[in-house]
Design a protein around this motif. Structure first.
Motif, PDB file in Angstrom:
ATOM      1  N   ILE A 166      -9.676   3.528  -0.025  1.00 19.62           N
ATOM      2  CA  ILE A 166      -8.626   4.533   0.195  1.00 19.62           C
ATOM      3  C   ILE A 166      -9.137   5.655   1.079  1.00 19.62           C
ATOM      4  N   TYR A 167     -10.410   6.022   0.977  1.00 16.04           N
ATOM      5  CA  TYR A 167     -10.960   7.012   1.903  1.00 16.04           C
ATOM      6  C   TYR A 167     -10.772   6.547   3.342  1.00 16.04           C
ATOM      7  N   LYS A 168     -11.139   5.284   3.609  1.00 14.10           N
ATOM      8  CA  LYS A 168     -11.055   4.742   4.964  1.00 14.10           C
ATOM      9  C   LYS A 168      -9.611   4.603   5.418  1.00 14.10           C
ATOM     10  N   ALA A 169      -8.740   4.175   4.497  1.00 14.33           N
ATOM     11  CA  ALA A 169      -7.331   3.978   4.851  1.00 14.33           C
ATOM     12  C   ALA A 169      -6.658   5.300   5.207  1.00 14.33           C
ATOM     13  N   LEU A 170      -6.892   6.331   4.412  1.00 17.84           N
ATOM     14  CA  LEU A 170      -6.253   7.619   4.678  1.00 17.84           C
ATOM     15  C   LEU A 170      -6.749   8.222   5.982  1.00 17.84           C
ATOM     16  N   ALA A 171      -8.034   8.041   6.275  1.00 15.71           N
ATOM     17  CA  ALA A 171      -8.553   8.528   7.551  1.00 15.71           C
ATOM     18  C   ALA A 171      -7.860   7.829   8.714  1.00 15.71           C
ATOM     19  N   MET A 227      -3.558  -1.064   2.571  1.00 22.97           N
ATOM     20  CA  MET A 227      -3.215   0.325   2.230  1.00 22.97           C
ATOM     21  C   MET A 227      -2.641   1.065   3.436  1.00 22.97           C
ATOM     22  N   VAL A 228      -3.159   0.795   4.620  1.00 21.31           N
ATOM     23  CA  VAL A 228      -2.607   1.393   5.832  1.00 21.31           C
ATOM     24  C   VAL A 228      -1.175   0.917   6.041  1.00 21.31           C
ATOM     25  N   ALA A 229      -0.941  -0.378   5.854  1.00 13.44           N
ATOM     26  CA  ALA A 229       0.416  -0.922   5.989  1.00 13.44           C
ATOM     27  C   ALA A 229       1.345  -0.304   4.948  1.00 13.44           C
ATOM     28  N   ALA A 230       0.839  -0.089   3.729  1.00 17.93           N
ATOM     29  CA  ALA A 230       1.640   0.536   2.678  1.00 17.93           C
ATOM     30  C   ALA A 230       2.034   1.954   3.065  1.00 17.93           C
TER      31      ALA A 230
END
Length: 336
Positions: free
Chosen positions: A32-37, A185-188
């Motif tokens: 999630i850290y990587k996705a939010l970035a 998570m990015v797609a979400a």
């Protein structure tokens, strides 16, 4: 490509991360850290909501707004946060017990309403925080602290519940596969509506090896299919296998065998409104069929929060009450 505005470190809090050594939650947190970035929404415009359970400690480890709520109520709080401030990117982290047992009613109605929140469902098929009782997703016959002779209940399959409630986005990944977790998570985050990412997560203490058939890259190659919209449904170490339809049922085939070629393999369409095939894909299980990972369903529908904002604006435009003073003047009053 990652958004250059933020890096994963920007979303990390200063709290010491407290989970059992080897817990799958560490990998989910890293993802999630990587996705939010990559998504690029600032920490100040992000809210992380959690309920009760091992997974729900995650809100402490985020450098965002956060709310550690009570058992099963994370979806209700996340709904309120989104409705009160539609500009926020709202994430809910929850476990199979927190979300599908006491929180099940809130969960299905969020899906029905299609509120624009992102739900990450940690599914380890056990109650970990309360020390090893069976959960709504525990396999039938599983021996646990609360089922010493084996649970006699049929388990929930989260995907079936999500589709049954009218879910518009469903993806699946496994904790050890961080790249796929980040991708889903990015797609979400980009989906407009309720998104659910089910993460198959290992509980090293109370349910170790629950997903041993896909725990290594070698096993995943044979037992998992990574679905991508618009691409053929191929799997295997060398993509030598694929999925076809035989009547109304999915079938795994070997390319080149019995006249089967790449053109016979199904193409994944995550955006079709006909969710029957999505259900079939989500229900697949090894060893007969590969377990589906990636974005399985991603369709656009109107959202509850948009409809609510539009309704408020419409009512306001027709009302003669524009200020608090107008409201006071509109009711009966007496001078004494």
């Amino acid at each position: 490509m990652p958004n250059p505005t933020y890096i994963p470190q920007d979303f990390k809090s200063d709290q010491y991360v407290r989970w059992c050594p080897g817990c799958g939650n560490f990998a989910i947190l890293n993802a999630i850290y990587k996705a939010l970035a990559e998504v690029g929404v600032s920490p100040a415009n992000t809210a992380v909501i959690s309920g009760i359970g091992c997974s729900s400690r995650l809100s402490y480890y985020m450098n965002t707004y956060g709310f550690h709520t009570i058992h099963g109520r994370a979806t209700a709080i996340a709904t309120g946060v989104k409705v009160a401030n539609p500009a926020l990117s709202v994430w809910q982290f929850t476990g199979d017990g927190d979300c599908l047992a006491i929180g099940g009613n809130h969960f299905i109605h969020a899906l029905r309403r299609n509120i624009d929140i992102n739900i990450v469902l940690h599914n380890n098929e056990i109650y970990g925080l309360t020390k090893g009782q069976f959960s709504p997703t525990s396999p039938k016959g599983m021996i646990t602290k609360s089922s010493p002779y084996g649970t006699i209940e049929r388990p929930f399959k989260p995907a079936e519940l999500i589709f049954g409630a009218g879910g518009t986005f469903f993806a699946r990944t496994v904790d050890v596969d961080i790249p796929t977790s980040v991708e889903t998570m990015v797609a979400a985050a980009k989906h407009h509506g309720t998104s659910v990412v089910e993460v198959l997560q290992n509980c090293v203490i109370f349910n170790d090896g629950a997903y041993k058939m896909i725990s290594t890259k070698e096993l995943r190659a044979e037992n998992v299919i990574f679905l991508k919209h618009g691409e053929p449904m191929l799997f295997g170490k060398n993509k030598e296998k694929g999925l076809t339809l035989e009547g109304f049922n999915l079938k795994a085939v070997s390319l080149g065998g019995r006249g089967v070629s790449a053109k016979d393999v199904l193409i994944h369409d995550a955006t079709t409104q006909d969710f029957v095939l999505h259900q079939k894909l989500a229900a697949m299980s090894a060893p007969d069929l590969p377990i589906a990972m990636g974005v399985i369903r991603n369709v656009e529908e109107s959202t509850y929060d948009d409809a609510l904002v539009n309704q408020i604006h419409e009512v306001q435009s027709k009302s003669r009450i524009k200020t608090f003073e107008d409201l006071l003047d509109s009711i009966d009053s007496w001078e004494i």
